[in-house]
Write an enzyme that holds these catalytic residues in place. Sequence first.
Site, PDB file in Angstrom:
ATOM      1  N   SER A 151       2.703  -7.776   9.806  1.00  0.00           N
ATOM      2  CA  SER A 151       3.778  -6.893   9.320  1.00  0.00           C
ATOM      3  C   SER A 151       4.958  -6.995  10.284  1.00  0.00           C
ATOM      4  O   SER A 151       4.760  -7.224  11.492  1.00  0.00           O
ATOM      5  CB  SER A 151       3.298  -5.444   9.288  1.00  0.00           C
ATOM      6  OG  SER A 151       4.384  -4.566   9.035  1.00  0.00           O
ATOM      7  N   TYR A 165      -0.718   1.604  13.566  1.00  0.00           N
ATOM      8  CA  TYR A 165      -0.698   0.524  12.568  1.00  0.00           C
ATOM      9  C   TYR A 165       0.107  -0.674  13.096  1.00  0.00           C
ATOM     10  O   TYR A 165      -0.343  -1.824  13.014  1.00  0.00           O
ATOM     11  CB  TYR A 165      -0.086   1.066  11.278  1.00  0.00           C
ATOM     12  CG  TYR A 165       0.259   0.022  10.243  1.00  0.00           C
ATOM     13  CD1 TYR A 165      -0.711  -0.507   9.404  1.00  0.00           C
ATOM     14  CD2 TYR A 165       1.581  -0.435  10.097  1.00  0.00           C
ATOM     15  CE1 TYR A 165      -0.385  -1.464   8.450  1.00  0.00           C
ATOM     16  CE2 TYR A 165       1.904  -1.384   9.149  1.00  0.00           C
ATOM     17  CZ  TYR A 165       0.922  -1.899   8.323  1.00  0.00           C
ATOM     18  OH  TYR A 165       1.247  -2.841   7.387  1.00  0.00           O
TER      19      TYR A 165
HETATM   20  P1  NAP Z   1      -2.467  -1.628  -0.656  1.00  0.00           P
HETATM   21  O1  NAP Z   1      -1.702  -1.724  -1.923  1.00  0.00           O
HETATM   22  O2  NAP Z   1      -2.755  -0.290  -0.069  1.00  0.00           O
HETATM   23  O3  NAP Z   1      -3.845  -2.441  -0.858  1.00  0.00           O
HETATM   24  C1  NAP Z   1      -4.755  -2.509   0.201  1.00  0.00           C
HETATM   25  C2  NAP Z   1      -5.912  -3.378  -0.191  1.00  0.00           C
HETATM   26  O4  NAP Z   1      -6.818  -3.470   0.933  1.00  0.00           O
HETATM   27  C3  NAP Z   1      -6.717  -2.808  -1.346  1.00  0.00           C
HETATM   28  O5  NAP Z   1      -7.180  -3.890  -2.120  1.00  0.00           O
HETATM   29  C4  NAP Z   1      -7.878  -2.116  -0.643  1.00  0.00           C
HETATM   30  O6  NAP Z   1      -9.055  -2.026  -1.441  1.00  0.00           O
HETATM   31  C5  NAP Z   1      -8.113  -3.067   0.502  1.00  0.00           C
HETATM   32  N1  NAP Z   1      -8.831  -2.497   1.636  1.00  0.00           N
HETATM   33  C6  NAP Z   1      -8.458  -1.476   2.448  1.00  0.00           C
HETATM   34  N2  NAP Z   1      -9.384  -1.271   3.393  1.00  0.00           N
HETATM   35  C7  NAP Z   1     -10.364  -2.183   3.190  1.00  0.00           C
HETATM   36  C8  NAP Z   1     -11.597  -2.464   3.816  1.00  0.00           C
HETATM   37  N3  NAP Z   1     -12.011  -1.764   4.878  1.00  0.00           N
HETATM   38  N4  NAP Z   1     -12.372  -3.450   3.309  1.00  0.00           N
HETATM   39  C9  NAP Z   1     -11.972  -4.170   2.239  1.00  0.00           C
HETATM   40  N5  NAP Z   1     -10.802  -3.954   1.597  1.00  0.00           N
HETATM   41  C10 NAP Z   1     -10.019  -2.963   2.065  1.00  0.00           C
HETATM   42  O7  NAP Z   1      -1.763  -2.437   0.507  1.00  0.00           O
HETATM   43  P2  NAP Z   1      -0.641  -3.591   0.512  1.00  0.00           P
HETATM   44  O8  NAP Z   1       0.656  -2.940   0.702  1.00  0.00           O
HETATM   45  O9  NAP Z   1      -0.841  -4.548  -0.598  1.00  0.00           O
HETATM   46  O10 NAP Z   1      -1.005  -4.266   1.903  1.00  0.00           O
HETATM   47  C11 NAP Z   1      -1.713  -5.484   2.030  1.00  0.00           C
HETATM   48  C12 NAP Z   1      -1.511  -5.981   3.439  1.00  0.00           C
HETATM   49  O11 NAP Z   1      -0.117  -6.157   3.679  1.00  0.00           O
HETATM   50  C13 NAP Z   1      -2.000  -5.002   4.508  1.00  0.00           C
HETATM   51  O12 NAP Z   1      -2.582  -5.713   5.572  1.00  0.00           O
HETATM   52  C14 NAP Z   1      -0.717  -4.330   4.959  1.00  0.00           C
HETATM   53  O13 NAP Z   1      -0.821  -3.852   6.278  1.00  0.00           O
HETATM   54  C15 NAP Z   1       0.246  -5.491   4.852  1.00  0.00           C
HETATM   55  N6  NAP Z   1       1.656  -5.082   4.773  1.00  0.00           N
HETATM   56  C16 NAP Z   1       2.116  -4.336   3.727  1.00  0.00           C
HETATM   57  C17 NAP Z   1       3.454  -3.977   3.696  1.00  0.00           C
HETATM   58  C18 NAP Z   1       4.041  -3.164   2.581  1.00  0.00           C
HETATM   59  O14 NAP Z   1       5.209  -2.731   2.686  1.00  0.00           O
HETATM   60  N7  NAP Z   1       3.320  -2.922   1.484  1.00  0.00           N
HETATM   61  C19 NAP Z   1       4.311  -4.369   4.731  1.00  0.00           C
HETATM   62  C20 NAP Z   1       3.803  -5.121   5.768  1.00  0.00           C
HETATM   63  C21 NAP Z   1       2.473  -5.474   5.771  1.00  0.00           C
HETATM   64  P3  NAP Z   1      -9.241  -0.788  -2.506  1.00  0.00           P
HETATM   65  O15 NAP Z   1      -8.277  -1.073  -3.623  1.00  0.00           O
HETATM   66  O16 NAP Z   1     -10.659  -0.913  -2.941  1.00  0.00           O
HETATM   67  O17 NAP Z   1      -8.907   0.449  -1.757  1.00  0.00           O
END
Ligand code: NAP
Length: 256
Positions: A151, A165
């Site tokens: 991130s 985080y």
């Molecule tokens: P999200 O929509 O909240 O989705 C998170 C995903 O991770 C879901 O599929 C969830 O499964 C899964 N998950 C969470 N904890 C887990 C665990 N312990 N074991 C297995 N699966 C797990 O998040 P996102 O925004 O797409 O983020 C994806 C990645 O991008 C993350 O690493 C986040 O830090 C990074 N990121 C996101 C942003 C942003 O602005 N969105 C920015 C920078 C980085 P369930 O559906 O079953 O809960």
Amino acid sequence: MAKVLVVTGGSRGIGAATARLAAERGYAVCVNYLHSQAAAHGVVDSIVQAGGRAMVGDRPRAIAVAADISLEDEVLRLFQTVDEQLGPLTALVNNAGILEQQRRVDELDAARLNRVFAANVTGSFLCAREAVKRMSTKYGGVGGAIVNVSSVAARLGSPGEYVDYAASKGAIDSLTIGLAKEVAAEGIRVNAVRPGFIYTDIHARGGEPDRVERVQSAVPMQRGGQAVEVAQAILWLLSSEASYTTGSFIDIAGGK
Ligand code: NAP
């Protein structure tokens, strides 16, 4: 040789977009998830529908596997399931990640820190370990690629929101640099993407579902990003077009 990919956290957001795009590009995909069974099966169904059939030869085009990546036993079971159902692994996207309610550092307790680091750091290490054991030429594999989802928080620090985080993503950056060097001569490339403010559910978990709207004026491109824009960079890093790229980072953050 078949391309076989594990996307951790593939049920929603960036992971789901990555799983769908990878399937379009010919990968057999394991959609890992924690709780969202219906969403994970929905991603698998959309992949099957787009591909026209459920099987490619005698292997499924996509599978959904529930496993908490912060738990070693569950990670072992996840990768064993992939071995059995999809065949030899060639790629991993370490995407699953969490954040918690927006808080200052002086309000954080150990239980929260342990949850965030277990999911974001321990989980990524354990999955990387299992991928290396399968893909490294040292273990008789044919090589492969890993993309870690870090991130921009790793360099911005997320003050007043979730420094824990941000620090966990700093650890992912170090994992990327160190592991890339460890396995570079064993046929495995390791890179990372650093998304900025992307429209997904993760912000609701931080207590601010509309966070992207609030912060987008501070982004040079004046908008948030879409999950597919991150997926496209991930797929490039996985592909042979990135064949001389390892230990590298792509920021997908509109200039932030
Ligand atoms: P999200 O929509 O909240 O989705 C998170 C995903 O991770 C879901 O599929 C969830 O499964 C899964 N998950 C969470 N904890 C887990 C665990 N312990 N074991 C297995 N699966 C797990 O998040 P996102 O925004 O797409 O983020 C994806 C990645 O991008 C993350 O690493 C986040 O830090 C990074 N990121 C996101 C942003 C942003 O602005 N969105 C920015 C920078 C980085 P369930 O559906 O079953 O809960």
